[in-house]
Structures are given as C-alpha cells and as structure tokens.
Scaffold this active site. Structure first.
Site, PDB file in Angstrom:
ATOM      1  CE1 TYR A 298      14.436 -33.579  -7.764  1.00  0.00           C
ATOM      2  CE2 TYR A 298      15.887 -34.355  -6.022  1.00  0.00           C
ATOM      3  CZ  TYR A 298      15.329 -33.316  -6.735  1.00  0.00           C
ATOM      4  OH  TYR A 298      15.652 -32.037  -6.430  1.00  0.00           O
TER       5      TYR A 298
ATOM      6  CG  ASN B 220      15.055 -33.187 -19.996  1.00  0.00           C
ATOM      7  OD1 ASN B 220      15.244 -31.985 -19.881  1.00  0.00           O
ATOM      8  ND2 ASN B 220      14.494 -33.925 -19.021  1.00  0.00           N
TER       9      ASN B 220
ATOM     10  CG  HIS C  68      14.219 -22.453 -19.223  1.00  0.00           C
ATOM     11  ND1 HIS C  68      13.048 -22.880 -19.791  1.00  0.00           N
ATOM     12  CD2 HIS C  68      14.505 -23.369 -18.255  1.00  0.00           C
ATOM     13  CE1 HIS C  68      12.647 -23.994 -19.182  1.00  0.00           C
ATOM     14  NE2 HIS C  68      13.510 -24.309 -18.255  1.00  0.00           N
TER      15      HIS C  68
ATOM     16  CG  ASP D 196      21.150 -20.530 -33.401  1.00  0.00           C
ATOM     17  OD1 ASP D 196      19.912 -20.414 -33.470  1.00  0.00           O
ATOM     18  OD2 ASP D 196      21.902 -19.563 -33.236  1.00  0.00           O
TER      19      ASP D 196
ATOM     20  CG  HIS E  56      10.923 -29.908 -20.188  1.00  0.00           C
ATOM     21  ND1 HIS E  56      12.197 -29.466 -19.953  1.00  0.00           N
ATOM     22  CD2 HIS E  56      10.520 -29.284 -21.321  1.00  0.00           C
ATOM     23  CE1 HIS E  56      12.549 -28.612 -20.899  1.00  0.00           C
ATOM     24  NE2 HIS E  56      11.553 -28.481 -21.751  1.00  0.00           N
ATOM     25  CG  LEU E  57      12.438 -35.865 -16.179  1.00  0.00           C
ATOM     26  CD1 LEU E  57      13.647 -35.889 -15.258  1.00  0.00           C
ATOM     27  CD2 LEU E  57      11.882 -37.277 -16.374  1.00  0.00           C
ATOM     28  CB  SER E  58       9.136 -30.946 -13.635  1.00  0.00           C
ATOM     29  OG  SER E  58       9.827 -29.928 -14.331  1.00  0.00           O
TER      30      SER E  58
ATOM     31  NE  ARG F  85      12.654 -24.163 -13.091  1.00  0.00           N
ATOM     32  CZ  ARG F  85      13.960 -24.445 -12.996  1.00  0.00           C
ATOM     33  NH1 ARG F  85      14.591 -24.956 -14.011  1.00  0.00           N
ATOM     34  NH2 ARG F  85      14.622 -24.205 -11.881  1.00  0.00           N
TER      35      ARG F  85
END
Lengths: 148, 148, 148, 148, 148, 148, 148, 148, 148, 148, 148, 148
Positions: free
Chosen positions: K22, K76, K82, K89, K102-104, K113
């Site tokens: 990571y 994030n 999802h 809301d 999002h990192l990925s 996803r």
C-alpha cells in the site's frame, strides 16, 4: 473467386509492439500466411486485405466489395464486434457469406466480449486460435461456398 | 499423438433422419471425414471417437482420456454446452487442450444457446460450419499443440 | 399406434413414501390408470412406460422410440424440465408429437420452475392435475394425432 | 353442479375469420362441444358460458358466479393472462377451483406470454391443445372436485 | 446409524493429478479421513461412500439410501450444485437430513458458482475448507441428528 | 494463539426472547460452548468474544485485532453480511484468516440473504447449523491455520 | 369541499365472504366508517363513494370528478395499482390531489405488488392498516389540502 | 374506403383543461382537423372517430370495425400502449392495417413508456408531433394501403 | 402504553436549514406535534422520541425498547430504509408492532428509494404526507394495537 | 429555411441491390421524392441531403449544419440509432429541431432495435412507413417549426 | 475558508501494514501532504481532517461541518461509497460542495464498486490517483468555490 | 516528455454556442489553459492537442502517439466513453498511461453515462470539474509518471 479479408480496429498494431506478448507476427505476416494458405487451395483464388480503425471505412469497404463481386468475407471486427449494429447491417445488406474470426478466445474474457452483433448474420464464428483462426476461417468460408 | 473427438447428446441422430434437412452425413460419415483429414496431417496421429447422450459418460470419457494420455480433445457438447458446469469442470480438471465445435451457428439461434459453459475453459470455439467445423477444429487444436 | 409415456427423475419414488402427503398412488398405479384409460380410447392403442432418473437414458429412450415407430410421447420431465437443453433437443430431433405433463402446478411454485425448456418444442403443457394430468395428456396427444 | 366457462378478450372472433388459419370452429361450436362433452360426464352437470373483452366484466361475472354457487371455473383469459392482477385477485377472492386453458402453446410464443398472473391461483394450466384443451380442462376440474 | 457420503462429478480426479495444486489427498484418502473421524464420534456410526459423475446415478443412490435406512447425507454435488433441479428434488423426496459441502470457497469464484439448487433443501452449506469441510459436515449433520 | 469471535447486529438478542423459537441458548451460552470446545483443541488457544450492533465498531474491533496479533477470526456478520462493503474491506485490509458463520441456512431464506459481501474475502462460509456452526467454524479456521 | 373515495377491483367482495379471514366489515361498513370520520373533521365535507371492477369506469369517474369539482381523491386501486398506466394518466390529467391506500401491506406480499404505477402521481401511499388506512388517507389528504 | 380513428384512455380530456399546457385543441378539434385533412386526400374517404377509456370497449370497436369493413385503423392507445396484450391481440386478430400514434414523444418520458405492446403488430409508430401526428398517421396508413 | 418514535439519519437537520424548502418545522416541533396528538388519543399514552444517524444506535434503541416494554414503534428510517438488513432484523427480532413513515413520497423519487427492507416486517408504510405522516402512523399503530 | 436530411450507415445501398426485396427506390429516388414533396410545402424551403456510413462524418455534418443556419433535421441514423451516444450528443449540442425516421418498423424487429439513443433528444420518431416516412417526417418537422 | 477532509472506513489502516503493497504513506502522511498543498494555495485556507469507520459518525461530522461554516468537503467514503444512502442524504442535506475521491481506480475493480451513491450529489468524482487524488480534489473543490 | 490531450466527439462545439450555458471557454481556450498550466510544471513538457468526432481517427491518433513516443494521454472521450470497445482496446494496445476526464459529472446524469469502457484501462477517471478537470488530469498523469 475474390475473398475479402477485413481487419477491424487495432489489428494494425499486431506484432509491432511487445512481440513477447503478442507474438512476432505483424498483420503483414498474417496476411502473407493467409495468402500462402489460399494459394494451396485453388490457383484462381484472389484474396484482398483491408484494415481500418474506422467503422465507416469498414462499411464502405464491404459495400465496395459488393460492387466488386466479392464472393466471401473473412472479418475480424475487433472491438466493433460488440458494439456495431451498423457493421452488422452492412453484412446483412450485401448478403455476402461472411465468417467472423477472433484471435483471442472472446468467450473467456470480459463478459461484454461474449456477445457479438456480427455472428448472427455470419455463417459462423471462430475464436481463440490466434492467426491460425484466419486459415480456419478461409476453410470454413470456402466450404460454405462449395468451393473445395 | 492421440486426439479424442467427443460428440454430445443427440449427435448420434445425425443423417439418420430427414436427410433433406440435416444432410446425408451420418455421424459415422463425419467421423470418417475427420479420420481422412487427420491422415493428411501426420502419419502418427491417432483419433478416437466417442458419442454419448449422457453427461456423466462424457465426463468419464474425458477422465479416461487423461489416463490414456490423450493430447487434445475436440468436443461438440450439444445441448450440454449451455447447461453443464460438471462437463466444464471435467475439462478444467484434466487440463487437456480442448476445442469446442458446433455444427450450427449457435449465435444465430435462441438466446440460451449464445452462452457456453465450455468455451471459457477451451482453447476456442467454432460454430456454424457444419461437419467442416470438425476439420477446422482439428486444425486449430493441432496448431495449438504446435504440431504442424 | 404406439404411445410412449416417459417419467423423469424422482417419479419412481411416488406413492412409496409419505402416502399421506403424495397420495397412495405409486408410479405403477398411475401407469395402470393410464393403461386402463388408453384401453377406453381405442383397442389398438399400445402404451409403453419408461422411467429414469438419468437425462441420457431418457434421451436414448426417445431416440429408440423414433426407431420403434412411436407416434406420440407423453413426458413428465421432472426437474429436467427446467435445466435440460439436451432433452429438448432430443424431442426436436425425433419430431414425434410430445405432450409435457406435471403433477404439481409448477407455475405456483419456486420461480425457477416456471420456465420449461421442453414446452416450446412440445404440442403443449399440462400442470397441476395430479395423476389425472396424464390422462388429459393422452387426450391432448390423441386429439393432435387426429386419432379420436 | 354448476361449471362456469369464461372466455376472455378476442375469443369471440374465433372461427369467424380466416378459418384456414384458426380452424372452422366458432366460439359457439367450441361451447357446444364442451356442452356435449359435459353431458357424457354426468347428467346433472350444468355448464354456463360467458365471453367478454372487458377485464371488469369478467371480474363481475366471477363475483356473480360466487353468488350463484358456481363450483368450478374454466377460464381462457386471453391476453389478460399476462397483464391482469385484478383478474387474479378475483379468482383468489371467490376461492372457486379454477382451471386456466389456452388454445395455443403460449410457452412457444413471445416471451411475455410465458408468464401468467392467473396460473399461481388456479388448480393448473393447460396450453396448446386447441379446443380439445377445454375438454381436458373440464376433466381436470372435475377430477379436482372429486366428481367422477 | 448410517451416513451416506456422496461425491459428485470430477471428485474422483482429486489427488491423482497435479498434487502440487490440488494437494496429495486422493478421494480415497479423504474418505479414510472421514472414516477415521467418524470412528471418534461413536462406535456404531456406519459411513458409506459413493462417487459418480452421473446425475442420474447420484439420484438413484439417494433413493437407494432411503430404502436402506440412511439417516443422513453429506454431499459434495460438484458442478451439479449449480445446475441440477433433479438432484435437489431427490433430496426433497427422501427427506433425509443432508449437508452440502464444497472443497473450495464457491462464493469467491465465478458468479455462476454462488448459487446452489441444493442448499435450500439442505440443513446447511459448508464451503472453502478443503477436505476438512467433510469432517465439519459430519459434525453439523450429527448435531442436527441430535447424535452427539 | 488468539482467535477473535465476532457477533454482528442482533445476535445479543439470542436466547433472551422467545426461547421456544430461538432455543434456550443466549449468546453467553454459545460463547461458553465455543470456549469449552476451544479448550479441547489446544491448551494455549485464547478466544476473545465481541458483539456489536454497529458496523463501525465491528470494523474498529477487526483493526484492533490486527494490532493485538489475532491469528484468526470467526465472524457472524448478521444482517451486515448482505450490505456491508466496509466490513468486507476491513477483513481484506487486515489479511487475518476469517471464517463466516450463520446460525440459519441463509440460502433457504429471502433471496437478498443468498449473497454475502464477506464470503469472497473469507476462507469459507458455514450456514444452517445453529450454534454448532461456530464450533465447526473453529475447526475450519484451525485447520486452515495448520494448527491441529 | 367534495372528496371522492374510489374502490377498485374486487373491493366489492369485502366482508361478504370469509369474514373470519377478511373481517366482518363489508365495503358499506367501511364507507360508513369513512363518512362518520369525515363528519368529525368538518361539517361541510362531502364524501362520495364509488366502486368498480372496471379500469375504464374508474377513469370515467375520475374525469367526472374533475367536472364535478372534486377537491381530493382517496383511491384503493386494487390489482390495477400494479398494472394500469391508464389509471395513472387519469390522475395526472385531472391534477386532483390523490392519496393511494391499500388494506394489506403490499410491500410484504408477492414482488409484483411492491411496485405501484399510481404512487408516483399521488401525494403519497398508505398500506397495511386495514380499513383504518382510509381514515388515515382522509387525514393525509385534508392535511395536504390545508383543510384542518 | 373506411378509416377508423381510435382514441384510448384520457384523450377525451384534451383541450378541456389547462389549455395553457395542453393547447387549445379539444379532441373534437383534432377530429375535425383529421376530417379536413382526409377530405384533401380523396373524396370517397370515410373517417370514423371513437374514444373510450375502456380497454374492452376499444377491443369491441376494433372487432366491429372488422365486421363493418374498415380498411385501416389509426390508434392512439394512450396508457394501454404499455400494458394491454388484449388490445394487441385484437389488432392481430382482425388483420386490419393499423398505425400507432402518440401526441407526446414517449421515448423521452418514463422508461415504462418506451415499450409498446401495439407497435410490433402495427405498420409503424409515430410519436412526438402533437395533433399533427394524426395527419401523418393518415398519410402513412394511406400510403400503406396504396391509396394515394 | 409506551410508544417509541424513532427518527433515522439526517432527520435532526429538519427545519434548521433552508426553511423555505423544508418548512419551518424542526424535529422538535414535529415531536411536540406528535406528543400533542398523542395526548388527544388517550391520557395514559407515553411517547418516547429518539433520533440517531447511526444504524447501530438505532438497533440498540430498538433492543432497549424491547426490554423497556415498548408496545409499538413508529420509525422513519431515513436512508437506512433502502440499505439496512440489520435494522430490519432488529424489528423482526423484537416482534414489536412497527409502522414505517416517510416525510416525502419515496415512490416518486429515485428508483433506489422505492424499495424498503423495513416495510415487509412492519405493519405498514406511510409516505408522502410530511409531518402529518407521523400522526397518521400513530393512528395506524394504535388501531393495530386495538387501542382506540 | 434550410432543412438537412441525414441518411446514416447502409442507406446508400437502398434500391441498388435486390429491388424485389427492398423496392425499386434508390436513395436518389427517395431524395427526389422528398424534394418534390418539399416543393409542395413552400417555395422557399431548401433541402440538403447527406449520407454517410461514418458516425464521425454525420456528427461533423450536424455541426456544420449549425454553422450554416439549418432550421431542422430529418435523420435516419440506421444502425447508429441503437449504439451512438456521440450522435445523440451532437443533436443535443446544436439544439436544432430533429425528427428521427426509420424505413422499417424497428419495434417489430430484434429487441436491440427497440431502443433509440436519438429519440429522447428528437422532437419525435417515425418508424415503419418506408420512404413515405421521410415525407411524414418533413410534415412533422415543419409543423414543429410552425411553418405551415 | 474552512475545508473538511473526511476519510471513511479502513482508511486509518493506510501505511501501517504492508507498506510494500500500500506504500509508505500513513493517513497522517497523506493529511500532512494535503495540508502542505493547501498552504501553497492560499494563506487563509483552513483544512480539518477526520477519519471514522462509522457511517453515523461521518454523518454527524458532516452535520457539524454545516454548523461550523465549512465551505467545502473532500470525502473518500471507502466502502460506504457503494452502500450508504444515509451518507448521500447527509451531503444533500447540508448542501456543502463536496468532492468524492478514491485512492484506487474503482472502475477497474469488482462491479459493485463501479456504482457510487455519493457521486450524484457531489461536484464530481476522482479515482485512481493514490494520495495525489486528494490534492487534485482540493484543486477541483477550490475551482468550484471560485477560490483561486 | 510528450503528453497527448485528446478531445472526443462534440468537444469542438464548446464555447462556440450558448456561452451562457456552457461558459465562454472554447476548446482553444481550454487548450491554452492546459498549455499554460503545463508550463508551470516543467520546462521540457510538450503537450499536443487533438480533437475529432471520429472514433477511428481518435484510435489512429493514439496509435500514432505510440509511434511518436508519447508518454501519457489525457482523454475526454465524450459520448464514446459509454459505447466504444475499440477505443478501449486502442488504449490497452499502446500501454500508454492514460487519464479519463469529463467536463460534467457523468455519474449525476442519465444512467447510460455511469458506465465507462475506458476507465478500467485508464489510471483513473476525473468527472465534474469543468475545464479545471483537464489540469487535474495533468497533475494525476504526471504524478503517475513520477514526474514531479
């Protein structure tokens, strides 16, 4: 007897890049291989090759083939296989017997590659045999044209 | 080199009934045609034929092929193409290169025939070329086995 | 005129177990009932019964029926109704008029039982009338064969 | 014992037009055939016939049947089969044993005809046997009513 | 107390081929392991093993188990898990408590392996624990049979 | 070796209410049962229990487990099984071998309970064996950890 | 101020049959209850009741309501809820504030009852409270009409 | 030559209410416009108009048209477009050339309005041109009847 | 008799911001309105209010309600309506009669808001009536508890 | 006033081939027919025709039309109807009123032809009237442009 | 100007474990990087950071941000992206301009996803650029706030 | 280092028309902005711009970029994002790091715009930030190329 071999989008990139992955065969090599194979079939068999990354140009070429008296088509529609109703309609319109061929086994890849708009209007589909698939397609086409 | 040609359900009925519709070729005729074609390929190529209407018997035969040293399989799984995970798993289990072939163009028929459980674990799929498809399958298989 | 009555998977268990639930009728009782009913239809009507839990054996039996000159088939395909393309293809292949019958009302059960691979290649489908359904199927079949 | 035979939308057009296609039988002929068949069943069996192209009128008639002491219903709901929850609810509401019948094999036609809102609240469904289906439906209904 | 352990299609190939991948355990080794484990459970526990690649043969064996007084079933239906309504109906028909077991974690594989026709008629499902899963299944089954 | 047993939403209500329906076992009883079973496995096995109705608290606890050197997790994620990608990601993040367990046979309940977000990142799933499922889960986990 | 209470198909059968199941309340009783409740709301509130099993008649009545100066509608569309775009369009066309009410909790019944064509063009939907739901609907409608 | 112009549910409300939104044209105005346009087409063209909010009444009218020798139908089925198989079957049954017309562009509205049960049995569909669409429909119909 | 009124995520923001859009009512105002309405119902009715943005806290509160002898629940689950199986299971677990209420007409908003995990385990659902919906919910709940 | 008539892929093949099937009309004939019809509409109406098999060329032409002051577009997008978001976006971008026309009744053909990406951004759609459809499209367009 | 940077579930584990996979960056490192980048933007820009594994806590923090005069949010949402309508809301409720990061590359991962509940209520979404994505998000947010 | 910025269909129309809606920025302005931003990044960064409405021309340009030694691509594929497998394959074929950018927030528009064929083969996707998105894309690309 004239046979038209159509290569769709991105097939011009074959063999040029990353030969370790895609093999050493360029599209020219494959076309030569088809030509050589056709020569073993019958002395009077004429094979024309055409590649384009443009849906419209491929449709134009199919129409031209109709005017030129092409007897059969071998087509690898590339990514258009899964998205082009217009290409399908072109094949339906000219009523020239057509064989769909894919280098890779599309049925073992992403699910959007399982469906073909072209196959239902073709004689049949061949997938997964690399460049050999084109030779098989020629056999299938000639067999259908009661040629051999 | 031993090649196993497997015919699935209902293929035993070919040519026996309604020759006007399905053609004059019985399964025996097709097998003879394959044999003759194989003979032109290489003197040492051994081809075995097997037909069954039973999923389990076909799986047994694939397992036996593994024990017998079969190098490649040509299979027309018939209706099992679309319903048999067990047959797929048999092919995966033995890891013998396999080609899927269909007489008719399954992609132009009922939508449930568009999907194949077998194709993703095969080298590739050939559909729509009648009995010629078996000869093409042999070519595709041999090419994959780096035989020719 | 020969009629073949085919019972698919698990129908051999009828009446043997839990008569309080499934009724007292064994498959033999049902077959006798069909035979008796057939006798009231026409003196020359021959009815053959066959049960198997094997898809392949049922297909074999349908093929054999074709060779034996069977004029019509009454089939309760059991669970194969919803999963067997091969059985469907067997019925299509022999072109013998076929009636599909179910003891229970499949349309009122789990959703996967609503769809039948067999019905589209049969004359028609009857569901929900218990063993009486077989007698109704015989009537439907004979009517279709212009027998009565 | 009173049996109500309900014919849904468009069944009034049977036999009037294109007899070459739909047969010579008008709805009256079919009703007479049902009546004659009922007469062979039991001397005290009363059969009432009703046709309407109106969902609401058919529902009204089912309700009236409940008040009139109808013991069983044979219904061909026509196109409403696939679209009418209200008709289904009417059958559920009166709790009168009901048999659904179709002249054609709905399972072999457009996919929207494969689903029936009525079948899950009926004893069972019969499809594909033409006018004979009504006689079969009567048999199925009477069997269910423990009548014969 | 008799327990029937059923192995479905392709499980006979375990351990024979590619031990580096599938492990050294053959089906016989697994069965011995189950037997040894059963022996630790209770001196009077009888375990029978049966493997078949045939749906019909498995159904026959389940029926036979009913006649033989089998108290519980441990089944790994292999590929039939996802395709066989007939196998499901066999388990429903005999009403013998049944545990479904899978060597691999089917929920982490192709989406068609996520659904099981068997699980809804079983006590429960165990997946992903290799051969240990069978021992766990035995525990689960015995617990359900109030045996320990 | 430390094992973390996680109980998700609503499992704190077990045994407290309607013992006639859910059994006499409270969550404490189940935990004691697990502890006793663990004791029979290996003298040095440490089992920690944790229940929460909060997705976030369960994620925190999994993260803490990573910091505390937890070797394996047994988790019954309750209703979060079917809805929580965050819980799935927590298990993926810590890479601790995890077993998913359900008291009831989720595959026999509402269709939204058939899918698990957790199972694909777990060793495997066990469902339908009541509190025994936890003991089976422990066995499965220990087997995977090559512990026994 | 005029309020129109519309009862759709099969609601005329309420209370007449199987009072043990559906309760003793006939539609007349329910209407009286609504009337009594309306009387507690405001002396000048006029409530009209209308029931029909006919989609078209209900649409006609809604149109008539527009011409008669109806200020609000309470509708239980029965089975038409899930199938009638025409009824939806009638409500849209007249632009009269409308409340949809169901006696049963449609969200807990068959999945085809979860969807309503009417709700998106209504003020809101009330389901599951039996005849009390009509009184609640009246409250909701009056609140929306800024009446109380 | 007789042409039947059918207006389905809610079209009677046109122009009566909210002219600012729906325009000043009442259904009578539109019918007059159609009549005037028809008069420019051919002196012997007879146009009949019919509106109903009842599916059954529209079906009755189509049947009556068949008996009256109607040569062509222009139909705006309103909300029934998307829900009525019975109306579709009525058009199929009488085999009178039919044109489907919609005032609004149904393809740009809610997704349930994109599908038409009527269109597949009509000559064609026209949508989005307001009252002009009826005149276009007349042109299309007459062209199909080889009238002009 | 104790009634628990639960407000889910984001309902604490009511009335605080953009009163022109959401109205002047804060959650406190709504709660007071409910309290005042409850006071008109019966002198001994106790109403407790609870709001949380945390799924787990709401579940805890429902469990606590069970222990505190709550007789009925009115819940506006906010966005959790469409995503929380755990909340649904909490309501199922405590078996306390529950009414689901939404301020807006969820059936007229994004399609993911049409489905509720809560409704199938509630007495019923009320949507679209703003804060009046809570009063209607109280009526519906009390009616169900046979209170008035 | 300038009107642009756009013909998409394969429409250049009209009338050239198989006149027995597609009619004698070439695209030139159709264009002449449109021109003649336009001449009857208004002396100052200018009609430009353009055909291409290339999505990109059609988009370029639409953009050029914007720059040239085109007032309205009649487009038959051929197979691109069902696949081209880019063509849709081109029409949205230029905001020129556009009518979509199809020679065949797309709603009666393969299901992938039922959906149009173009229709939602067009005034409306006309399908099934052969070359007459273009004249109808002109009428529809002119009516929308308040021209007649 | 105050900017709130929200990190959802599991982001606290970044960089702590498996740095080889990571990367070396912990969440603190990323926050420092954001802070440093913000400092280059404008001297008066205040950035607050908050991480939680709890949906409810994140919602509370968003609400608090509204009360604290936060001008923009970078979020994030991790796995909640999802699954959380409540989080969506919350963002809608406070109407604070929000950027989803999002990192990925979520679009290249599991299909569940690909969908975000958050994106439709955000200014936009950024995915696939690792920690750089946060800096890009800050740029996008500031650009939207007309800040630079 | 050469960066290729590709603009797909309809982006040439930016800023030319309806500046009140789309802003004053033409594509040239945006390109200049990108150029200026690139200049702040590194003196040796070369940026090439290319716009086409033709899928094939875009594919040709990507191939040419491979031959020209392009290091990275920023692409706004316009409507082709959602329909072009061929464009996706072109990016896969050349293996040049690519960033997908959209001016609008595609996730908040029609559902067919939520899916991208390009994103899974790109580094990542940026959507919703107008022309600023291109600058962000450049940052993301350069970060990925380890440039800054």
């Amino acid at each position: 007897m004239k046979i038209l071999v159509l290569h769709g989008p991105n097939l011009n990139m074959l063999g040029i890049r990353e030969p370790g992955i895609y093999g050493d065969e360029t599209l020219d090599t494959i076309n030569d291989k088809i030509l050589a194979y056709a020569a073993t079939k019958n002395y009077s068999l004429e094979v024309e090759f055409f590649q384009s990354n443009h849906e419209g140009v491929l449709i134009d070429r199919i129409h031209a083939g109709f005017n030129d008296g092409v007897s059969g088509i071998v087509i690898n529609p590339g990514g258009l296989t899964h998205t082009s109703v217009a290409l399908r309609d072109a094949i339906s319109a000219v009523h020239i017997p057509t064989v769909e061929v894919h280098l890779s086994n599309v049925h073992a890849r992403e699910s959007f590659r399982h469906h073909s708009y072209i196959a239902p209007v073709a004689i049949g589909q061949i997938a997964g045999f690399g460049s050999t698939g084109y030779l098989m397609a020629l056999d299938g086409l000639l067999s259908c044209l009661s040629y051999e």
